[in-house]
Every structure is written in structure tokens, then in C-alpha cells.
Design a protein around this motif. Sequence first.
Motif, PDB file in Angstrom:
ATOM      1  N   ASP A  16       0.829  -1.193   0.000  1.00 20.04           N
ATOM      2  CA  ASP A  16       0.000   0.000   0.000  1.00 20.04           C
ATOM      3  C   ASP A  16       0.869   1.251   0.000  1.00 20.04           C
ATOM      4  N   VAL A  17       0.219   2.398  -0.007  1.00 22.95           N
ATOM      5  CA  VAL A  17       0.941   3.658  -0.167  1.00 22.95           C
ATOM      6  C   VAL A  17       1.885   3.908   1.000  1.00 22.95           C
ATOM      7  N   SER A  18       1.525   3.502   2.214  1.00 26.26           N
ATOM      8  CA  SER A  18       2.390   3.744   3.374  1.00 26.26           C
ATOM      9  C   SER A  18       3.675   2.933   3.296  1.00 26.26           C
ATOM     10  N   GLU A  19       3.627   1.755   2.674  1.00 26.53           N
ATOM     11  CA  GLU A  19       4.822   0.921   2.555  1.00 26.53           C
ATOM     12  C   GLU A  19       5.816   1.488   1.552  1.00 26.53           C
ATOM     13  N   LEU A  20       5.313   2.166   0.512  1.00 25.56           N
ATOM     14  CA  LEU A  20       6.204   2.699  -0.520  1.00 25.56           C
ATOM     15  C   LEU A  20       6.734   4.084  -0.173  1.00 25.56           C
ATOM     16  N   GLY A  21       6.008   4.818   0.652  1.00 25.44           N
ATOM     17  CA  GLY A  21       6.475   6.138   1.037  1.00 25.44           C
ATOM     18  C   GLY A  21       6.465   7.143  -0.100  1.00 25.44           C
ATOM     19  N   VAL A  22       5.462   7.073  -0.974  1.00 26.03           N
ATOM     20  CA  VAL A  22       5.335   8.008  -2.096  1.00 26.03           C
ATOM     21  C   VAL A  22       3.958   8.660  -2.033  1.00 26.03           C
ATOM     22  N   SER A  23       3.705   9.575  -2.952  1.00 25.71           N
ATOM     23  CA  SER A  23       2.404  10.218  -3.007  1.00 25.71           C
ATOM     24  C   SER A  23       1.342   9.212  -3.442  1.00 25.71           C
ATOM     25  N   LEU A  24       0.078   9.557  -3.151  1.00 25.59           N
ATOM     26  CA  LEU A  24      -1.008   8.667  -3.542  1.00 25.59           C
ATOM     27  C   LEU A  24      -1.048   8.480  -5.051  1.00 25.59           C
ATOM     28  N   GLU A  25      -0.795   9.520  -5.811  1.00 26.27           N
ATOM     29  CA  GLU A  25      -0.827   9.406  -7.273  1.00 26.27           C
ATOM     30  C   GLU A  25       0.287   8.504  -7.781  1.00 26.27           C
ATOM     31  N   ARG A  26       1.488   8.656  -7.219  1.00 23.36           N
ATOM     32  CA  ARG A  26       2.590   7.774  -7.627  1.00 23.36           C
ATOM     33  C   ARG A  26       2.297   6.329  -7.252  1.00 23.36           C
ATOM     34  N   TRP A  27       1.740   6.138  -6.055  1.00 23.68           N
ATOM     35  CA  TRP A  27       1.388   4.779  -5.651  1.00 23.68           C
ATOM     36  C   TRP A  27       0.352   4.179  -6.588  1.00 23.68           C
ATOM     37  N   ARG A  28      -0.653   4.961  -6.979  1.00 23.83           N
ATOM     38  CA  ARG A  28      -1.691   4.449  -7.874  1.00 23.83           C
ATOM     39  C   ARG A  28      -1.090   4.007  -9.211  1.00 23.83           C
ATOM     40  N   GLU A  29      -0.168   4.789  -9.727  1.00 21.93           N
ATOM     41  CA  GLU A  29       0.509   4.414 -10.975  1.00 21.93           C
ATOM     42  C   GLU A  29       1.265   3.105 -10.796  1.00 21.93           C
ATOM     43  N   PHE A  30       1.987   3.016  -9.672  1.00 15.91           N
ATOM     44  CA  PHE A  30       2.712   1.775  -9.377  1.00 15.91           C
ATOM     45  C   PHE A  30       1.755   0.589  -9.278  1.00 15.91           C
ATOM     46  N   PHE A  31       0.668   0.744  -8.553  1.00 16.16           N
ATOM     47  CA  PHE A  31      -0.259  -0.357  -8.319  1.00 16.16           C
ATOM     48  C   PHE A  31      -0.872  -0.847  -9.626  1.00 16.16           C
ATOM     49  N   LEU A  32      -1.289   0.066 -10.475  1.00 17.34           N
ATOM     50  CA  LEU A  32      -1.869  -0.326 -11.763  1.00 17.34           C
ATOM     51  C   LEU A  32      -0.840  -1.046 -12.631  1.00 17.34           C
ATOM     52  N   ALA A  33       0.409  -0.559 -12.627  1.00 14.49           N
ATOM     53  CA  ALA A  33       1.459  -1.219 -13.407  1.00 14.49           C
ATOM     54  C   ALA A  33       1.745  -2.610 -12.866  1.00 14.49           C
ATOM     55  N   ALA A  34       1.732  -2.756 -11.527  1.00 14.44           N
ATOM     56  CA  ALA A  34       1.986  -4.061 -10.930  1.00 14.44           C
ATOM     57  C   ALA A  34       0.867  -5.041 -11.252  1.00 14.44           C
ATOM     58  N   ALA A  35      -0.383  -4.609 -11.147  1.00 15.54           N
ATOM     59  CA  ALA A  35      -1.508  -5.484 -11.487  1.00 15.54           C
ATOM     60  C   ALA A  35      -1.449  -5.904 -12.944  1.00 15.54           C
ATOM     61  N   ARG A  36      -1.083  -4.974 -13.816  1.00 18.32           N
ATOM     62  CA  ARG A  36      -0.961  -5.298 -15.241  1.00 18.32           C
ATOM     63  C   ARG A  36       0.153  -6.321 -15.470  1.00 18.32           C
ATOM     64  N   ALA A  37       1.280  -6.144 -14.794  1.00 16.98           N
ATOM     65  CA  ALA A  37       2.397  -7.082 -14.951  1.00 16.98           C
ATOM     66  C   ALA A  37       2.017  -8.477 -14.478  1.00 16.98           C
ATOM     67  N   VAL A  38       1.266  -8.565 -13.370  1.00 20.30           N
ATOM     68  CA  VAL A  38       0.826  -9.866 -12.862  1.00 20.30           C
ATOM     69  C   VAL A  38      -0.049 -10.574 -13.889  1.00 20.30           C
ATOM     70  N   LEU A  39      -1.057  -9.884 -14.401  1.00 20.25           N
ATOM     71  CA  LEU A  39      -2.005 -10.533 -15.306  1.00 20.25           C
ATOM     72  C   LEU A  39      -1.376 -10.873 -16.655  1.00 20.25           C
ATOM     73  N   LEU A  40      -0.421 -10.073 -17.094  1.00 24.58           N
ATOM     74  CA  LEU A  40       0.270 -10.393 -18.347  1.00 24.58           C
ATOM     75  C   LEU A  40       1.221 -11.578 -18.180  1.00 24.58           C
ATOM     76  N   ALA A  41       1.724 -11.781 -16.955  1.00 21.44           N
ATOM     77  CA  ALA A  41       2.649 -12.890 -16.719  1.00 21.44           C
ATOM     78  C   ALA A  41       1.942 -14.224 -16.590  1.00 21.44           C
ATOM     79  N   VAL A  42       0.667 -14.223 -16.228  1.00 25.30           N
ATOM     80  CA  VAL A  42      -0.056 -15.477 -15.996  1.00 25.30           C
ATOM     81  C   VAL A  42      -0.364 -16.167 -17.321  1.00 25.30           C
ATOM     82  N   PRO A  43       0.007 -17.448 -17.483  1.00 28.17           N
ATOM     83  CA  PRO A  43      -0.351 -18.166 -18.716  1.00 28.17           C
ATOM     84  C   PRO A  43      -1.858 -18.349 -18.802  1.00 28.17           C
TER      85      PRO A  43
END
Length: 225
Positions: free
Chosen positions: A36-63
Motif C-alpha cells: 500500500d501507499v504507506s509501505e512505498l512512502g510516495v504520493s497517492l498518485e505515484r502509488w496508484r501508478e505503481f499499483f496499476l502497473a503491478a496489477a498489469r504485470a501480474v495478469l500479463l505474466a499469468v499463462p
Amino acid sequence: MSDPSPRREVVHGDAVAWLAERPGLVDSSVIATMPDVSELGVSLERWREFFLAAARAVLLAVPDDGLGIFIQTDNKHEGRWVSKAGLVLRVADELEVPLLFHKIVCRRPPGSLIHGRPGYSHILAFSRRARDDAAHPTPDVLPDLGVLPWSHSIGTRAAEAAVTAVRRLSPATTRIVVPFCGIGTILAVANAHGFDAVGIERNRKRAEAARSFTLEPDAPASVSS
């Protein structure tokens, strides 16, 4: 000759970059608990960008025949809720990856009066090819979080629900990949169920702990599912 013990590998590094380099992992499913945002220590907007990119990477990696499972707890930021489940569903919709199931795990007894961190977590499972099995129904609400090995843990029973879903719905999976693996709760549960496991963790101390973490004696570890 008996089967070899399940293997475990823990990578100290960036989970999003690791996944991005491995689209369509073979014989694998992915179980993610993004920070979550508190673990990364960044702004909410930066965290949201990170979270969306991470979710996308997970789903693209799954066969296609694997599962992508997210175990997430919503956050309250400056008096407003941030829905991690909603963000994951948004990415899955964009990538056209169907939702298999959505479960709730109680972090507090139902009816508890709390403020701030919610008394529930989400378990969302996605797959392009797998389908939920009506012949083996499972509860939509899990009333017991299980053992919490550390403060940011998802709980052993939540991990158990995710791993047994992989066993039930993705027979081709022999390895469970866990980005943001923390101290290794999901890795230990995956190994207990006979899966090889790979964890990726950016914190060096947590990565070292995850290499040898084992379940408490009273934690769920059945391999009969």
C-alpha cells in the motif's frame, strides 16, 4: 522413488520488472499482495501508478490456463477510501481477463467498530481459460484470517484459500510465483501443498527471511485439497 520436496527460490529485486521480463510464465500461477501507499512512502498518485502497473504485470505474466490471484486490503488515505480491489478489476477489464471469483476475508469479527484500516481483505482470482468448478463450491466469506506471521501479513488462511484455488482450478500449475512475497507466508503454504514457489521481494531482510520461513504448527497446511 518418492517425489522430491517442493523447491523455493526467493529473488531480492523489483517484482514488477521481474514479471515484465517473463510474460506468459509456463506451468505457473501468480498470487500477489501488492504494497500500500504507506509501505512505498510516495504520493497517492505515484502509488496508484505503481499499483496499476503491478496489477498489469501480474495478469500479463499469468499463462492462459493459470490463475492470477490478488489478496488485497483496501486503504483509507486522508479520510477517503482507496479500493485496491477496484483498481485490480479495472486492469483486468482493460486486459479482458475474466474474474473467476471474489471472496472476502474477515480481519476482524463481523460487526466490529473500527476506524482506518478495514476489517476485511479481498481475494480476487482471474484466468483467461480456467473456469470455476460448480461441483466443488467454496465459501465467499472466510471468517478466520488465520495466523499473522508479521504486521503486513495476509494471514495463513487467506493464503491457504488462494493456494487451494490454484490446486482446484489450474491442474497445469506446478509453480506458484509470489511477487511482493514479504517474509514468505504464501511461499510456505504453496510448498506445503506440493507446489514449487518463487518469491520476489525488494526488501533484503524480508527476502532473507522468506527463504526459510515455515508455518506455525497450528497454521493451515493440509495437502489433501
